[in-house]
Design an enzyme around this catalytic site. Structure first.
Site, PDB file in Angstrom:
ATOM      1  N   ARG A 170      32.091  -2.033  24.420  1.00 38.49           N
ATOM      2  CA  ARG A 170      32.800  -2.961  23.532  1.00 38.49           C
ATOM      3  C   ARG A 170      32.451  -4.402  23.905  1.00 38.49           C
ATOM      4  NH1 ARG A 170      35.868   1.656  23.937  1.00 38.49           N
ATOM      5  NH2 ARG A 170      35.916   2.677  21.887  1.00 38.49           N
ATOM      6  N   ASP A 332      35.995  12.929  23.220  1.00 35.01           N
ATOM      7  CA  ASP A 332      37.299  12.507  22.705  1.00 35.01           C
ATOM      8  C   ASP A 332      37.163  11.940  21.290  1.00 35.01           C
ATOM      9  OD1 ASP A 332      35.841  10.285  23.831  1.00 35.01           O
ATOM     10  OD2 ASP A 332      37.618   9.064  23.481  1.00 35.01           O
ATOM     11  N   GLU A 333      38.278  11.904  20.594  1.00 31.28           N
ATOM     12  CA  GLU A 333      38.423  11.165  19.336  1.00 31.28           C
ATOM     13  C   GLU A 333      37.239  11.396  18.385  1.00 31.28           C
ATOM     14  OE1 GLU A 333      41.186   7.488  20.950  1.00 31.28           O
ATOM     15  OE2 GLU A 333      39.020   7.179  20.890  1.00 31.28           O
ATOM     16  N   TYR A 430      46.161   3.094  32.293  1.00 32.25           N
ATOM     17  CA  TYR A 430      45.297   2.358  31.384  1.00 32.25           C
ATOM     18  C   TYR A 430      45.479   0.868  31.640  1.00 32.25           C
ATOM     19  CZ  TYR A 430      42.948   5.864  28.567  1.00 32.25           C
ATOM     20  OH  TYR A 430      42.089   6.858  28.147  1.00 32.25           O
ATOM     21  N   TRP A 481      39.362  -0.195  29.098  1.00 34.67           N
ATOM     22  CA  TRP A 481      38.620  -0.315  27.845  1.00 34.67           C
ATOM     23  C   TRP A 481      38.607  -1.786  27.450  1.00 34.67           C
ATOM     24  CZ3 TRP A 481      36.267   4.093  26.825  1.00 34.67           C
ATOM     25  CH2 TRP A 481      36.817   5.269  27.334  1.00 34.67           C
TER      26      TRP A 481
END
EC number: 3.2.1.52
Length: 774
Positions: A170, A332-333, A430, A481
């Site tokens: 990202r 994932d996802e 997280y 993240w």
């Protein structure tokens, strides 16, 4: 980002001695993570660490030589002393050696006498962790000798896998920044670096057989501003690591006894790869490297044989770069919408004889086919796969390790199936979540609320597992993240000092853990952060304010404390508190509206100001009873939250909101005596993407006896539309004045999420805060 004041000098000063006209400062072995056994020899003379001290290592052992050089550099960083490093084991000084009594390969013994400091371990890694303990025990001071009290420390880690994750897809961070991250891991005894190097927003690793992955897939045309606002910054963005740079990072980590685990996420989170190779998608594209955050419906086509060859090509080069046993394949996802209408995917389902059942759809089983293909490829090369807990769906590939991120349930299920598990629940680990409730004064984050105390409180061994099943819990990892983390300085801010709490969860036995004691030890580690100019968060040094509704006295009781018991000053009139304000000496009992502010005053500088607007109404601090249950996951302090005079903001995880799920909210407030009211209001917090919706109705009923209620007002609200905003919603009912002792406030939850939402047909969460009666 707000630049927060440095808190150097906060740690309790070590003992200052004077010997032969030379000042000496004493080391403190109460470090983070706390060693398992520390036996200080009270009467024995200390070892004096001075400029002439030598560091010795076994001749011919290059890894031990590297350890010795690290120790010398650490001591120079902390004290300015330049110690010589030499091969051999004779003479006085610091001796690094293999051996000792630890059965754990990463265990060590640290023994200090007046003549020698001996660090021994069964492996070079064990010795390295002994070095970290010695490093953190040495005070940060220039121009003084250091007295190391005579001691015997026996230490070893609780978990063999101690991980930290960094997403560079990202936002991209250059090689020097990644090395700095690895240095942070070494300081905290972390031995696995999970490196997330591909996603929808950018492919970050060179694959020589597939050059378009970085030529095309590493660049996006621009980036969305904020939380998918629809506005863009207009700035092209990119970056990737050559294979040589990646190997350099792997070697840098290995020198510090850290294994790099790469993640190539599949079959979802592949839009950057599809942009480079559109023929690998179900629709054929065209695709673009994603400019927004979230989960793309465009994934690898599971029915295309070229997809399998692509996976083999990529993983074949990845294992040449990364020697780790584990290769992370994501999993994932992965939305299945394209597969449901793709002729190739449906043909693959038919050819494999896949059938959907009550547990999983045929498409979910198709994902297992992709993951199993990747696993077989890696197993044939002597490697193992690790994946996020979604790889459980559709049946788990035989040798897979599961990383449980959606809470702990995936990890529990995998352990029951006798698969190895790494616990990484978003609810505790997280680090992209906010670490303060005061989000207005924080750099933008993805949401959530994860203060350091909650990180520290995590216990990775679920009680629901038998002792035999618990053996499959191999470790713990925290994840970062970077959707909202554009700079490495902000990476540091989100990691530190939460990484210190993580280190103790990973290393120290639970019986030794104590949060208050951890806070006393933390300033010594913060002194080390200051040496390396890490941009750590300082919330832990702010005033800790606990607000407790007291129905008996009708007051809001406020208790204040700090990590180091320094003076606290407060105001109630909205003015900024200073050392000239009222000093806090005992809990405050508040009875009326005010703006409460408090500050800790230290010689090194004042803390940030803690501020709360407190608003009383006729329901405030009154007894409250729930007729339907509060959702356990978001219960926080329970029903009294609704009448504590404190308003929640747009973050539903701060503890200022409580949630209702699969039932409505029915709260009965005892006003303690007949009281006239003519309005009632509640606030709700909405975050539609998280299945958190507004109320569908609100009603008020009154009673004299608390048993028989008469409704005085009600109102219905429409189902939420896709373009309704997230945030705080206020609902007020007004009615003719009525006198009553008991008031029942009922708010209906959304029992069926509308068809436009991904969770359609499911019940939604309802988050409610302050009930006001006037």
């Amino acid at each position: 980002m707000k630049h927060l004041m440095s808190l150097a000098g906060l740690s309790v000063a070590g003992l200052m001695l004077v010997s032969c006209n030379t000042q000496v400062k004493e080391a403190n072995y109460q470090v983070i993570p706390l060693p398992q056994e520390i036996s200080v020899m009270e009467q024995a003379a200390p070892f004096i660490l001075s400029d002439g001290t030598k560091i010795m290592y076994p001749e011919g052992n290059e890894r031990m030589q590297k350890n010795a050089e690290f120790l010398a550099s650490y001591i120079k960083d902390l004290t300015g002393k330049s110690l010589s490093v030499q091969a051999g084991t004779e003479g006085k000084g610091i001796l690094l050696q293999l051996g000792g009594s630890s059965e754990n390969p990463e265990g060590y013994q640290l023994k200090v006498t007046d003549a020698n400091v001996v660090i021994s371990g069964p492996t070079e890694a064990g010795v390295f962790y002994g070095i970290q303990t010695l490093r953190k025990s040495i005070p940060v001071v220039q121009g003084m000798d250091i007295a190391l009290p005579a001691v015997e420390i026996s230490d070893y880690p609780r978990f063999s896998y101690r991980g930290a994750h960094l997403d560079v897809s990202r936002h991209f961070f250059p090689v020097d920044s990644v090395k700095r991250f690895i240095d942070m891991l070494a300081l905290h005894n972390i031995n696995r670096f999970h490196w997330h190097i591909s996603d929808d927003q950018g492919w970050r690793i060179e694959i020589k057989s597939r050059p378009e992955l970085t030529e095309i897939g590493s660049k996006r045309t621009e980036t969305v501003i904020g939380h998918n606002t629809g506005k863009y910054d207009g700035q092209p963005y990119g970056g990737f690591y050559t294979q040589e740079e990646a190997k350099e990072i792997v070697a840098y980590a290995a020198d510090r006894h850290i294994t790099v685990i790469p993640e190539i996420d599949m079959p979802g989170h592949m839009q950057a790869a599809l942009t480079a190779y559109p023929e690998l998608g179900c629709t054929g594209g065209p695709y673009e490297v994603w400019k927004i955050w979230g989960i793309s419906d465009d994934v690898l086509c599971a029915g295309n044989d070229e997809t399998l060859k692509f996976i083999d090509d990529v993983l074949g080069e990845i294992i040449e770069i990364f020697p780790s046993e584990y290769i992370h394949v994501g999993g994932d996802e992965c939305p299945k919408v394209r597969w449901k209408t793709c002729p190739k995917c449906q043909a693959r389902i038919k050819a494999l004889g896949i059938k959907g059942d009550k547990k999983h759809s045929a498409e979910a089983y198709l994902q297992s086919f992709i993951i199993t293909h990747a696993e077989k490829f890696l197993n044939d090369k002597g490697r193992q796969i690790i994946g996020w807990d979604e790889i459980l769906e559709g049946g788990l590939a035989p040798n897979s390790t599961v990383m449980s991120w959606r809470g702990e349930s995936g990890g529990i299920e995998a352990a029951k199936q006798h698969h190895d598990v790494i616990m990484s629940p978003n609810t505790y680990l997280y680090f992209d979540y906010y670490q303060s409730k005061d989000v207005e004064n924080e750099p933008e984050a993805i949401g959530g609320y994860l203060p350091i105390e909650r990180v520290y409180s995590y216990e990775p061994m679920p009680k629901s597992l038998t002792p035999e099943e618990q053996k499959y819990i191999k470790g713990v990892q925290a994840n970062l993240w970077t959707e909202y983390i554009p700079t490495f300085s902000q990476v540091e801010y989100m990691e530190l000092p939460r990484m210190a709490a993580l280190a103790e969860v990973q290393w120290t036995m639970p019986a030794k853990k104590n949060y208050e004691d951890f806070l006393k030890r933390l300033p010594g580690l913060v002194d080390v952060y200051d040496v390396y100019k890490y941009n750590y968060a300082t919330h832990v040094f702010d005033v800790n304010a606990v607000f407790t509704p007291n129905p008996q006295d009708g007051t809001l009781d406020v208790t204040l404390s700090t990590i180091d018991n320094c003076p606290i000053y407060y105001t109630l009139d909205g003015s900024e508190p200073t050392a000239a304000s009222a000093q806090y000496t005992e809990p405050l009992k508040l009875k009326e509206n005010c703006t409460f502010q408090a500050v800790a005053v230290r010689p090194t500088g004042n803390s940030r100001i803690v501020k709360e607007d407190i608003a009383f109404n006729k329901a405030s601090m009154k007894p409250v009873t729930m007729l339907q249950p509060v959702n356990k996951q978001y219960e926080f302090n329970g029903a009294p939250t609704l009448v504590d005079g404190l308003k929640g903001n747009g973050n539903y995880k701060t503890g200022r909101w409580i949630a209702f799920y699969k039932n409505d909210m029915e709260a009965v407030i005892d006003l303690k005596e007949p009281t006239e009211i003519q309005s009632a209001s509640i606030s709700t917090c909405v975050e539609k993407g998280d299945w958190v919706f507004d109320a569908r109705a609100l009603s008020v009923a009154v009673s004299e006896d608390g048993q028989n209620f008469k409704e005085v007002a009600s109102e219905k609200y429409p189902a939420m539309k896709q373009d309704d905003k997230n945030g705080v919603f206020n609902h007020t009912l007004t009615f003719s004045p009525v006198t009553a002792r008991y008031v029942k406030v009922t708010a209906l939850t959304e029992h069926s999420i509308p068809a436009w939402h991904g969770g359609k047909g499911n019940p939604a969460f309802l988050f409610v805060d302050e009930i006001s009666l006037n």
